[in-house]
Design an enzyme around this catalytic site. Structure first.
Site, PDB file in Angstrom:
ATOM      1  CD  GLU A 113      -2.537  -1.225   2.714  1.00 55.00           C
ATOM      2  OE1 GLU A 113      -2.610  -0.185   3.391  1.00 55.00           O
ATOM      3  OE2 GLU A 113      -3.072  -2.292   3.030  1.00 55.00           O
ATOM      4  CE  LYS A 115       4.682   5.121   7.267  1.00 54.45           C
ATOM      5  NZ  LYS A 115       4.499   6.489   7.728  1.00 54.45           N
ATOM      6  CG  ASP A 117       3.727  12.706   4.985  1.00 52.18           C
ATOM      7  OD1 ASP A 117       3.607  12.396   6.182  1.00 52.18           O
ATOM      8  OD2 ASP A 117       4.596  13.490   4.572  1.00 52.18           O
ATOM      9  CE1 TYR A 225      -4.020   2.918   8.244  1.00 56.99           C
ATOM     10  CE2 TYR A 225      -3.861   4.680   6.623  1.00 56.99           C
ATOM     11  CZ  TYR A 225      -3.694   4.226   7.913  1.00 56.99           C
ATOM     12  OH  TYR A 225      -3.218   5.057   8.869  1.00 56.99           O
ATOM     13  CE  LYS A 312       8.388   6.844   8.044  1.00 58.30           C
ATOM     14  NZ  LYS A 312       8.425   7.956   8.973  1.00 58.30           N
ATOM     15  CB  CYS A 406      13.609  47.704   7.238  1.00 64.46           C
ATOM     16  SG  CYS A 406      12.784  47.364   5.677  1.00 64.46           S
ATOM     17  CB  CYS A 409      12.650  51.681   4.687  1.00 66.22           C
ATOM     18  SG  CYS A 409      11.965  50.943   6.175  1.00 66.22           S
ATOM     19  CB  CYS A 424       9.882  46.791   8.253  1.00 67.89           C
ATOM     20  SG  CYS A 424       9.963  48.546   7.859  1.00 67.89           S
ATOM     21  CB  CYS A 430       8.709  50.174   4.385  1.00 66.28           C
ATOM     22  SG  CYS A 430       9.778  48.788   4.040  1.00 66.28           S
TER      23      CYS A 430
HETATM   24  P1  AMP Z   1       4.978   5.824  11.544  1.00 62.75           P
HETATM   25  O1  AMP Z   1       4.240   7.054  11.962  1.00 62.75           O
HETATM   26  O2  AMP Z   1       6.161   6.105  10.689  1.00 62.75           O
HETATM   27  O3  AMP Z   1       5.234   4.892  12.681  1.00 62.75           O
HETATM   28  O4  AMP Z   1       3.995   5.035  10.565  1.00 62.75           O
HETATM   29  C1  AMP Z   1       2.779   4.561  11.009  1.00 62.75           C
HETATM   30  C2  AMP Z   1       1.704   5.411  10.454  1.00 62.75           C
HETATM   31  O5  AMP Z   1       1.672   5.342   9.057  1.00 62.75           O
HETATM   32  C3  AMP Z   1       0.349   4.960  10.858  1.00 62.75           C
HETATM   33  O6  AMP Z   1       0.000   5.421  12.127  1.00 62.75           O
HETATM   34  C4  AMP Z   1      -0.505   5.600   9.813  1.00 62.75           C
HETATM   35  O7  AMP Z   1      -0.877   6.885  10.250  1.00 62.75           O
HETATM   36  C5  AMP Z   1       0.414   5.808   8.634  1.00 62.75           C
HETATM   37  N1  AMP Z   1       0.001   5.149   7.401  1.00 62.75           N
HETATM   38  C6  AMP Z   1      -0.084   5.781   6.206  1.00 62.75           C
HETATM   39  N2  AMP Z   1      -0.489   4.944   5.250  1.00 62.75           N
HETATM   40  C7  AMP Z   1      -0.701   3.759   5.826  1.00 62.75           C
HETATM   41  C8  AMP Z   1      -1.149   2.492   5.332  1.00 62.75           C
HETATM   42  N3  AMP Z   1      -1.454   2.302   4.040  1.00 62.75           N
HETATM   43  N4  AMP Z   1      -1.262   1.492   6.229  1.00 62.75           N
HETATM   44  C9  AMP Z   1      -0.944   1.678   7.532  1.00 62.75           C
HETATM   45  N5  AMP Z   1      -0.516   2.838   8.041  1.00 62.75           N
HETATM   46  C10 AMP Z   1      -0.392   3.878   7.204  1.00 62.75           C
HETATM   47 ZN    ZN Z   2      11.070  48.815   5.870  1.00 61.24          ZN
END
Ligand code: AMP
Ligand code: ZN
Length: 670
Positions: A113, A115, A117, A225, A312, A406, A409, A424, A430
């Site tokens: 899957e 991951k 962010d 997920y 990662k 600044c 100015c 400033c 300015c």
């Molecule tokens: P970490 O924060 O690096 O420990 O990674 C774990 C976190 O990855 C989990 O708590 C989720 O928030 C996140 N995460 C994002 N995508 C997924 C996914 N497909 N499956 C499981 N966790 C995921």
């Molecule tokens: Zn200024």
């Protein structure tokens, strides 16, 4: 190293990592790259293994991380929300696979899957109804953010299935798409608010906001997920994901089943570059053993499952040289340092500059001129400096010193208590502030003056034709001077003057937004316009009075008081009034907040004679109603104006949706 030095190193790491954890989870403003954090955590874990006698009971290696925010109700997780083990290279991943293979033999599969962010969320459904949404928190308990999460469009409140168990939990990641992030950040910048470093922080900050209506305005998305139930319903994770789709959940379409590590590595390789084409950020991939019974066999460590791991991606990073630091003065006077770099290729673009955010950042990096720096491009468009390669620093390198005055100015800079940025204060003298303010005034979201652009304003200022917003309205008396400007023909002049003349009709809230008062963005300007009714009332209202207006807090109120305490500003406003600009709110000021529309849904379509759509939307939302994006059987009302599309009209009729006029809507509020 002596034993006591080792203990000191370990203690220092504990303190530092705990602070980073706090920055990350509580402030949602990390100051260290994830990769760096994980490296340090690893170093600490290694030392703890070698010297268990020095291990701190409060060590971050024992925790999932995270903290609880006081302002939300704390809820225990029925199933703890653990972390995932992290790997950064092929070997680590092979080691993981070896451990799994040792326990299970060769007969198993992985689900691969993305991951995401963002921030993880636990959703609990009972009898097909979403009853609770809780953040990860410290893994055992988190914050109840249900009302905020309910504003996210693709999280169903009700399920249309009879296959789901009475009670279950589903987990996912809330995130913000990059385009929305950039747009909202730009808007924040425009009104002098601190911007977020990346979409994840923006999403995390949003989910923890106090006002759900504000949350509703920020587009969030959610990918799910994982499913947890009391009784096992499915044999495999894959099967459960496929079923969740049929229950109405948003599951990534990029998941795959892999039966060998080769396939896993191919997936990793594919997304390493392909991820830049996604509309959101991912920071790696996750692999999970597919079979639930095999997952059970593997079990958990205290921190994470033994049947899953993440890989990662390293943020794309290059080394280059810091040539100099320049300082930009914005419209509000904030002075932002910018690193000028020796041009270098990074993630497909040439990078010449990186943002340094503020003085603290220069200090944190301990930047010296000529330093060799590591530059990273994460989710954001503007790359940033992660750290300095100290080995390459020349002995005579001079430290970068944030200026006291600044750069434009020479006025002494000031820093307000509790703020990171230096300003400033010379807003009347300015140059970039003067030009920036006029540019803001004419911008699309403010006065939207046709025939006038940023560059023209710059030129006019340099020629001494304008110094204040109000000078725009006397340009028509400067016909001779205007004609001498290159590439500014008679037709352009005429257009511009027409545009300026028309702007006198712009409603008060736009004028107010255009004045560029700090913290007064579009929405705040509208609230103030209707909350006070006129500039005269606004100019004399006390902080206490102002804070009784919906969404107006202490900080905004004080900024307004400060603005109107300056005689120059009052003088400017008098001039603008004399030229005929609008300083009174229109009569539709029935924006008395209420819950009269709670539970009702609306779509607005067509054009309206007396209202603009934004006002109608605002009206609906501020009285508890919800706007839907399209016409469906669920829709409560279609607010229909003129020139509505025939297809929409037909669809609404077919579905028997009541059509109402803007007046009917007002009637509902009486
Ligand atoms: P970490 O924060 O690096 O420990 O990674 C774990 C976190 O990855 C989990 O708590 C989720 O928030 C996140 N995460 C994002 N995508 C997924 C996914 N497909 N499956 C499981 N966790 C995921
Ligand atoms: Zn200024």
């Amino acid at each position: 190293m002596s034993k006591s030095a080792i203990k000191d190193t370990m203690d220092a790491l504990v303190i530092e990592l705990n602070q980073h954890t706090y920055n990350y989870y509580v402030l949602a403003m990390p100051t260290i790259a994830d990769y760096e954090f994980d490296k340090k955590l690893e170093a600490l874990a290694k030392l703890e293994k070698e010297y268990p006698e020095f291990a701190d009971p409060d060590s971050p290696t024992l925790k999932v991380g995270g903290d609880i925010t006081k302002t939300f109700k704390t809820v225990n997780h029925k199933w703890p929300m653990l972390s995932l083990g992290n790997t950064y290279n092929e070997q680590d991943l092979r080691d993981f696979d070896d451990r799994v293979r040792k326990a299970l033999g060769d007969n198993f599969e992985y689900v691969c899957e993305l991951k995401f962010d963002g921030l993880s969320i636990s959703l609990t459904y009972e009898h097909n109804k979403l009853v609770r949404a809780v953040t990860r928190g410290d893994g055992r308990k988190g914050d109840d953010v249900t009302s905020n999460v309910k504003t996210i469009n693709n999280i169903p409140h009700h399920l249309r299935t009879n296959a789901a168990p009475e009670l279950f939990e589903i987990r996912g990641e809330i995130l913000m798409h990059r385009a929305a992030f950039e747009k909202l950040n730009r808007e924040r910048e425009e009104i002098g608010e601190i911007t977020y470093a990346n979409p994840r922080n923006f999403a995390a900050g949003t989910v923890k906001m106090q006002d759900s209506r504000e949350v509703a305005k920020r587009p969030l998305d959610c990918f799910l997920y994982a499913l947890n139930t009391d009784k096992t319903l499915f044999k495999t994770h894959w099967e459960s994901l496929q079923t969740l789709i049929t229950w109405g959940f948003h599951i990534s379409e990029h998941n795959i089943l892999a039966s060998s590590m080769d396939e896993v590595f191919a997936f990793i390789k594919h997304w390493e570059n392909e991820r830049y084409k996604l509309s959101y950020d991912i920071d790696g991939i996750v692999i999970k053993v597919n079979s639930y019974s095999q997952q059970q066999e593997l079990g958990f460590t205290s921190k994470s499952p033994r049947w899953a791991i993440s890989y990662k991606y390293k943020a794309q990073e290059v080394e280059t040289v810091l040539e100099k630091v320049t300082y930009q003065v914005g419209r509000t006077g904030a002075v932002t340092p910018v690193a000028n770099l020796k041009p270098v290729q990074l993630a497909g673009t040439t990078v010449k500059r990186a943002t340094l955010h503020n003085a603290n950042e220069i200090e944190r990096l301990d930047l010296h001129l000529g330093d060799t720096v590591f530059v990273e491009k994460g989710g954001e468009i503007i790359p940033k400096i992660i750290n300095v390669n100290l080995e390459k620093r020349k002995t005579d390198a001079l430290p970068v010193i944030y200026p006291l005055t600044c750069p434009e100015c020479n006025t002494n800079l000031i820093r307000k208590e509790g703020e990171v940025a230096f300003y400033c204060p010379n807003d009347e003298g300015c140059p970039p502030q003067i030009v920036g303010k006029i540019q803001h005034f004419i911008s699309r979201k403010a006065m939207n003056i046709d025939g006038l652009g940023d560059e023209t304003i710059e030129t006019f200022y340099q020629r001494g034709l304008i110094r204040h917003i109000s000078d725009l309205y006397t340009l028509k008396n400067q016909a001779e001077a205007l004609k001498t400007i290159d590439r500014f023909g008679e037709k352009s002049i005429e257009n511009m003057l027409k545009g300026i003349e028309l702007s006198k009709q712009m409603p008060f809230e736009k004028v107010l937004f255009g004045l560029g008062i700090r913290y007064v963005g579009e929405t705040v300007a509208r609230k103030l316009a209707y909350g006070t009714g006129s500039i005269d009332r606004l100019a004399t209202a006390t902080v206490e009075e102002l804070t009784t207006i919906d969404e107006i807090g202490q900080r905004i109120a004080e900024s307004i008081r400060e603005y109107f305490s300056k005689p120059e500003h009052l003088h400017q406003i008098e001039r603008l009034k004399a030229y005929g600009l609008q300083f009174m709110a229109k009569e539709i000021a029935i924006t008395l907040e209420s819950d009269k529309l709670t539970g009702k849904t609306f779509v607005i379509s067509g054009v309206f004679e007396q209202f603009n759509r934004e006002d109608l939307k605002e009206l609906i939302e501020s009285n508890g109603g919800k706007l839907l994006s399209s016409i469906s059987a669920k829709l409560g009302y279609l607010v229909a104006g003129d020139n509505m599309g025939p297809a929409k009209l037909e669809k609404a009729k077919k579905l028997n949706i009541p059509l109402i006029s803007a007046d009917d809507l007002l009637e509902m509020l009486k």
